[in-house]
Design an enzyme around this catalytic site. Structure first.
Site, PDB file in Angstrom:
ATOM      1  N   SER A  24     -16.792 -17.840  -2.918  1.00 24.56           N
ATOM      2  CA  SER A  24     -15.866 -16.862  -2.347  1.00 24.56           C
ATOM      3  C   SER A  24     -14.972 -16.242  -3.415  1.00 24.56           C
ATOM      4  O   SER A  24     -14.789 -15.023  -3.470  1.00 24.56           O
ATOM      5  CB  SER A  24     -15.002 -17.525  -1.267  1.00 24.56           C
ATOM      6  OG  SER A  24     -15.785 -17.995  -0.207  1.00 24.56           O
ATOM      7  N   ASP A 300     -17.244 -22.157   8.069  1.00 25.43           N
ATOM      8  CA  ASP A 300     -18.395 -22.573   7.273  1.00 25.43           C
ATOM      9  C   ASP A 300     -18.591 -24.083   7.222  1.00 25.43           C
ATOM     10  O   ASP A 300     -19.650 -24.556   6.784  1.00 25.43           O
ATOM     11  CB  ASP A 300     -18.299 -22.024   5.851  1.00 25.43           C
ATOM     12  CG  ASP A 300     -18.719 -20.565   5.762  1.00 25.43           C
ATOM     13  OD1 ASP A 300     -19.345 -20.069   6.708  1.00 25.43           O
ATOM     14  OD2 ASP A 300     -18.411 -19.924   4.736  1.00 25.43           O
ATOM     15  N   ARG A 331     -25.993 -19.738  13.706  1.00 23.93           N
ATOM     16  CA  ARG A 331     -25.798 -21.139  13.341  1.00 23.93           C
ATOM     17  C   ARG A 331     -25.530 -22.038  14.544  1.00 23.93           C
ATOM     18  O   ARG A 331     -25.874 -23.221  14.532  1.00 23.93           O
ATOM     19  CB  ARG A 331     -24.666 -21.257  12.311  1.00 23.93           C
ATOM     20  CG  ARG A 331     -25.092 -20.774  10.935  1.00 23.93           C
ATOM     21  CD  ARG A 331     -23.989 -20.843   9.906  1.00 23.93           C
ATOM     22  NE  ARG A 331     -24.525 -20.535   8.577  1.00 23.93           N
ATOM     23  CZ  ARG A 331     -23.769 -20.263   7.519  1.00 23.93           C
ATOM     24  NH1 ARG A 331     -22.447 -20.263   7.624  1.00 23.93           N
ATOM     25  NH2 ARG A 331     -24.339 -19.992   6.355  1.00 23.93           N
TER      26      ARG A 331
END
Length: 428
Positions: A24, A300, A331
């Site tokens: 990131s 995440d 997901r």
């Protein structure tokens, strides 16, 4: 490559692992480095996503007419590069990606950039890549967009804001999600001397055309650390692993792991050399039957937490997960499918996951994961699916299908597992 994982023989007490820089932070700083070439970076991520980002940014130096740039599965690169190329005057590119990337929406960002004066159009389906970008000088400075979208749309606009003639005034409409990632972007801008403010639902960034020479050492990736937290949680009491390089006052939202994993008997020590030691200090609280986490700011790590809870035999209720529907795969549905295959009772909604406690791993049970050794865990071209399920090898041998997908964010993952006694071998 399908990989068979199992716990090696011999006593495991400790390990030491070096994890490269945060994907990131790296991708944000690579874009800023392209805008301000005197910015130097150390400990950059060696992930596929960051390699894609770096190559695309370097390619802009040689673009004369039109160029096709393929970001493959790299969602962050798609969003950030859309903004970057929108302000590269006189240059024209087409940004494309994998078949899954062509299903991931980008309309909100494109609309916002076009409102600022950009010239971006769709090559195939309205609202989705591939997109054609004709670089222009953007003269408008005010724009608004929904606040509950991926923070990458917001960060993509903020990163180019200092190079806009009049800066940027961004209004976020509704409830803001993934605030830590927005704050990360603003903090990095501040560190290179850009003036910003974030008050209520309004963010402003002042124009800044030059910066003083600046050097960054990028913090290691907390998302990658999450798999080690899971490994420690599923280990015997006394096991520990040391990871470098991490900050106690991290800008990364996934540093919430430190508090979350205390529920699972895992403690974190911040060392003087910027490493952390995570250790299994106790069995998780016997009164804890269901773990609860609100993960708006760190979606995440949802896959990691869900698999940890499954391996410990406890349930979990995870919320704030609406952005997981548009990642490398859906997901939530992927977790439901694979955990159900392994014997879990699980349900998902558009923004939550609910796992019931289980006794599959009680002493005396043999091979509780019958579905896993036979068919393997499907990874759906998603790096986080592969790494989230790997720690289950401490409980029972597992097969991870298409294990090479980890290169997207953590290329050294399988080699690092071997350092702490989780052995992998290829299978047909």
């Amino acid at each position: 490559m399908n990989l068979h994982l199992e716990k090696g023989k011999g006593k495991r007490e400790k390990g030491k692992v070096k994890i490269t820089g945060s994907k990131s932070e790296t991708n944000r700083l690579l874009l800023l480095q392209a805008l301000y070439p005197n910015l130097t970076l150390e400990n950059t991520s060696n992930s596929d996503d960051s390699e894609v980002m770096s190559r695309a940014l370097n390619s802009q130096l040689t673009i004369h007419n039109s160029q096709l740039i393929d970001v493959h599965h790299a969602g962050t690169a798609m969003r950030f590069l859309t903004s970057f190329f929108a302000i590269q005057e006189g240059k024209e590119v087409v940004l494309t990606g994998s078949s899954r990337m062509k299903e991931r929406p980008i309309k909100i960002l494109v609309d916002a950039l076009n409102q600022l004066g950009a010239e971006i159009s769709y090559e195939e389906n309205e609202g989705f890549p591939p997109i054609k970008i004709k670089g222009k000088k953007l003269t408008q400075s005010k724009v608004s967009l929904p606040a509950n979208v991926s923070s990458q749309y917001i960060s993509a606009l903020l990163l180019i804001a200092p190079k806009l003639k009049n800066g940027l005034e961004l209004t976020l409409e509704g409830e803001i999600t993934s605030i830590p990632y927005i704050k990360m972007t603003l903090a990095l801008l501040n560190e290179i001397g850009v003036t910003t403010s974030f008050v209520g639902n309004k963010i402003s960034v002042k124009s800044q055309f030059t910066i003083h020479n600046s050097q960054f050492t990028i913090e290691s990736d907390w998302s990658s650390a999450s798999y080690w937290y899971s490994i420690v949680a599923l280990s015997e009491i006394g096991f520990q692993v040391t990871l470098s390089s991490y900050k106690e006052n991290s800008l990364q939202g996934d540093s919430a792991l430190v508090n979350i994993y205390q529920d699972f008997g895992v403690e974190t020590t911040f060392n003087t050399d910027n490493s952390i030691t995570i250790s299994k200090e106790r069995i998780h609280n016997s009164q804890l039957t269901t773990h609860n986490s609100q993960l708006n700011n760190s979606p995440d790590i949802a896959q990691t937490i869900a698999v940890t809870c499954f391996g410990l035999g406890i349930g979990c209720d995870l919320t704030g997960l609406h952005t997981l529907k548009i990642k490398e795969t859906d997901r939530l549905e992927a977790l439901k499918t694979e955990l159900t295959k392994l014997g879990a009772e699980i349900s998902v909604t558009n923004d939550s996951l609910h796992l019931k406690p289980n006794d599959l791993f009680k002493s005396g049970n043999s091979h509780p994961l019958e579905g896993c050794p036979k068919g393997g865990v499907a990874t759906y071209q998603d790096h986080r699916m592969a790494m989230a399920f790997a720690p289950l090898a401490l409980k029972v041998p597992v097969i991870i299908n298409n294990a090479e997908v980890v290169s997207k964010s953590y290329p050294d993952f399988w080699n690092d597992l071997a350092l702490v006694g989780i052995i992998g071998s290829e299978v047909n």
